[in-house]
Scaffold this motif. Structure first.
Motif, PDB file in Angstrom:
ATOM      1  N   VAL A  82     -16.173  45.091  65.829  1.00  0.00           N
ATOM      2  CA  VAL A  82     -14.809  44.666  66.685  1.00  0.00           C
ATOM      3  C   VAL A  82     -14.254  45.771  67.411  1.00  0.00           C
ATOM      4  O   VAL A  82     -14.090  46.911  66.775  1.00  0.00           O
ATOM      5  CB  VAL A  82     -13.701  44.342  65.483  1.00  0.00           C
ATOM      6  CG1 VAL A  82     -12.543  44.141  66.289  1.00  0.00           C
ATOM      7  CG2 VAL A  82     -14.268  43.334  64.360  1.00  0.00           C
TER       8      VAL A  82
ATOM      9  N   ASP B 125      -9.380  31.876  69.601  1.00  0.00           N
ATOM     10  CA  ASP B 125      -8.942  32.617  68.424  1.00  0.00           C
ATOM     11  C   ASP B 125      -8.681  31.697  67.436  1.00  0.00           C
ATOM     12  O   ASP B 125      -8.013  32.088  66.269  1.00  0.00           O
ATOM     13  CB  ASP B 125      -7.787  33.683  68.713  1.00  0.00           C
ATOM     14  CG  ASP B 125      -6.728  32.974  69.222  1.00  0.00           C
ATOM     15  OD1 ASP B 125      -6.414  31.686  69.424  1.00  0.00           O
ATOM     16  OD2 ASP B 125      -5.657  33.514  69.153  1.00  0.00           O
TER      17      ASP B 125
ATOM     18  N   ALA C 199      -7.382  34.635  64.313  1.00  0.00           N
ATOM     19  CA  ALA C 199      -8.397  35.473  64.877  1.00  0.00           C
ATOM     20  C   ALA C 199      -9.355  36.045  64.068  1.00  0.00           C
ATOM     21  O   ALA C 199     -10.563  36.151  63.855  1.00  0.00           O
ATOM     22  CB  ALA C 199      -7.763  36.530  65.900  1.00  0.00           C
TER      23      ALA C 199
ATOM     24  N   THR D  77      -6.331  36.671  72.646  1.00  0.00           N
ATOM     25  CA  THR D  77      -5.557  36.262  71.602  1.00  0.00           C
ATOM     26  C   THR D  77      -4.152  36.592  71.920  1.00  0.00           C
ATOM     27  O   THR D  77      -3.781  37.761  72.535  1.00  0.00           O
ATOM     28  CB  THR D  77      -5.931  36.709  70.098  1.00  0.00           C
ATOM     29  OG1 THR D  77      -5.160  36.259  69.140  1.00  0.00           O
ATOM     30  CG2 THR D  77      -6.006  38.312  70.038  1.00  0.00           C
TER      31      THR D  77
ATOM     32  N   VAL E 245     -12.161  41.749  71.205  1.00  0.00           N
ATOM     33  CA  VAL E 245     -10.770  40.920  71.047  1.00  0.00           C
ATOM     34  C   VAL E 245      -9.925  41.714  72.104  1.00  0.00           C
ATOM     35  O   VAL E 245      -9.306  42.838  72.137  1.00  0.00           O
ATOM     36  CB  VAL E 245     -10.125  41.300  69.568  1.00  0.00           C
ATOM     37  CG1 VAL E 245      -9.014  40.458  69.582  1.00  0.00           C
ATOM     38  CG2 VAL E 245     -11.265  40.804  68.618  1.00  0.00           C
TER      39      VAL E 245
ATOM     40  N   LEU F 132      -4.276  43.526  63.918  1.00  0.00           N
ATOM     41  CA  LEU F 132      -5.859  43.629  64.826  1.00  0.00           C
ATOM     42  C   LEU F 132      -6.172  44.996  64.870  1.00  0.00           C
ATOM     43  O   LEU F 132      -7.452  45.048  64.721  1.00  0.00           O
ATOM     44  CB  LEU F 132      -5.437  43.216  66.288  1.00  0.00           C
ATOM     45  CG  LEU F 132      -5.177  41.657  66.444  1.00  0.00           C
ATOM     46  CD1 LEU F 132      -4.787  41.300  67.831  1.00  0.00           C
ATOM     47  CD2 LEU F 132      -6.441  40.628  65.918  1.00  0.00           C
TER      48      LEU F 132
END
Length: 426
Positions: free
Chosen positions: A257, A293, A214, A207, A233, A246
């Motif tokens: 994640v 994303d 995302a 991303t 990610v 994020l």
């Protein structure tokens, strides 16, 4: 529960339950006891030989008949309904509303097939309450702890196989075998047959300055898949503002994640490779995926991909790659599901597409990388993307060719629709 109108948690828990039992709908006569708005009965009907929703509310069944015209809905009392012809009865969040739960269980005992009943855990919904106390939810007549619920079900079905599942309180509300005293919901399964088991999926997502989309991608992928998901990610030269969002996402769900921060944009291929390598080295996954994303999968999209992979393996087709169809993609994967103006409209159109094309996969020589499910054997043999393609645009063509030369087949899951905003990942 009204899809795309209820709060996120309500929608999450309800969809996870209906999606988890998808394999049991196939070629079965299904009754959904207390079907409400009808979305779950409709999903079961896509795969079932017959699906019937029963609800006490004439308003609900009238609406459901209009909204889901292919499905049968009946206004009636679930405690006196006839379940003797059903292969499967599902009843999610019903028994705690009834004035006489024992009458409901007695009626259900006439079902010769499988029965699935879910109910909230009193410990998490009405903490501190005793069994005889009025639940905090004014619409509930009674709530049980997991052990109390188990005693009730076991005593009601003394001659049947009974198993219990627990639905977690944390996102995405996964269902796991066994009784958990701290579960958000308890689920009883009466009847024989192996419980559904969903593969663990590892997603690599590059991303660049696109934290909001995302987050949407991860939210919808995990909400509409009933198995474990882990997301690697890769923040590819992403600004501090987007990195902050994020990092918040990672910190809110560290079990799901993981964030890899790169100071410069390495391109789609190298970014995807970093995510795939991270997952390969540190996570145990049944299948791997590379995703953009800027996609939003429809309900049932990932299930269609996974079930196609499983069945193609069983048929010795040696599948290496499988991908969905989309509104915004080049080649054979592009489909027109009709016009829509918002998320709910897209989901409705995608649902109609799934009705027509479910359980279908087409072999193809070229798949695009916006959502690509990869078999671990394929990933092990040919590795990741070739980094020489720079920012991207031909690395997925090359990957298809390498998979083909290694003897793997490539497939499109015809009913699996994913909405693609377009080119945000770069």
């Amino acid at each position: 529960m009204v899809p795309h109108a209820s709060d996120a948690a309500t929608e999450l828990y309800h969809w996870q339950r209906y999606l988890f039992f998808q394999p049991w709908y196939e070629d079965a006569k299904v009754i959904d006891a207390a079907s409400g708005e009808g979305y779950g009965t409709n999903y079961a009907a896509i795969y079932a030989t017959q699906a019937t929703g029963i609800d006490l509310s004439d308003e609900a069944t009238t609406y459901a008949k209009e909204r889901y015209p292919e499905v049968e809905f009946i206004t009636g009392d679930v405690t006196t309904a006839d379940y003797s012809g059903a292969d499967l009865v599902v009843s999610f969040e019903t028994i705690e509303h009834l004035p006489d739960p024992s009458a409901f269980l007695k009626a259900l005992s006439e079902c010769p097939g499988k029965i699935v009943i879910s109910t909230p855990n009193r410990k998490t919904h009405s903490p501190g309450n005793a069994l005889t106390d009025k639940p905090l939810n004014s619409f509930h007549t009674i709530e049980w702890t997991p052990n109390e619920f188990a005693e009730l079900i076991n005593s009601s079905f003394p001659d049947r196989q009974v198993r219990f599942l627990s639905q977690e309180g944390r996102w995405p509300g996964l269902i796991r075998e066994g009784l958990d005293d701290e579960a958000m919901y308890c689920i009883a399964v009466i009847g024989e047959g192996a419980l559904p088991k969903w593969p663990r999926l590892g997603f690599a997502m590059p991303t660049v300055d696109n934290a909001s989309q995302a987050l949407d991608t991860i939210t919808h992928l995990s909400r509409y898949y009933p198995g474990e998901c882990v997301f690697a990610v890769v923040a590819n030269g992403t600004s501090e503002e987007h990195l902050t969002h994020l990092r918040q996402l990672r910190d809110s769900a560290p079990y799901m994640v993981q964030l890899i921060e790169e100071p410069v944009n390495l391109g789609y291929g190298r970014g995807a490779n970093l995510g795939l390598d991270h997952l390969w080295q540190g996570e145990w996954c049944d299948y791997f995926a590379v995703i953009n994303d800027d996609i939003i999968p429809s309900v049932g999209c990932t299930i269609e991909l996974v079930r196609a992979f499983q069945q193609l393996e069983a048929m010795d087709h040696k599948p290496g790659l499988i991908a969905p169809v989309s509104n915004n993609v080049n080649g054979r994967q592009q489909v027109d599901i009709g016009s829509f103006a918002n998320l709910g409209g897209m989901m409705y159109r995608a649902e109609r597409h799934l009705w027509i094309h479910h359980s279908s996969a087409s072999r193809h020589f070229q798949l695009r990388g916006l959502y690509l499910l990869i078999h671990p054997d394929c990933l092990s043999e040919i590795g990741g993307f070739d980094p020489r393609f720079g920012l991207g645009n031909f690395e997925d063509d090359d990957y298809n060719l390498r998979a083909k030369l290694a003897g793997f087949s490539m497939w499109i899951a015809d009913g699996a629709f994913v909405f693609h905003h377009g080119s945000q990942t770069f």
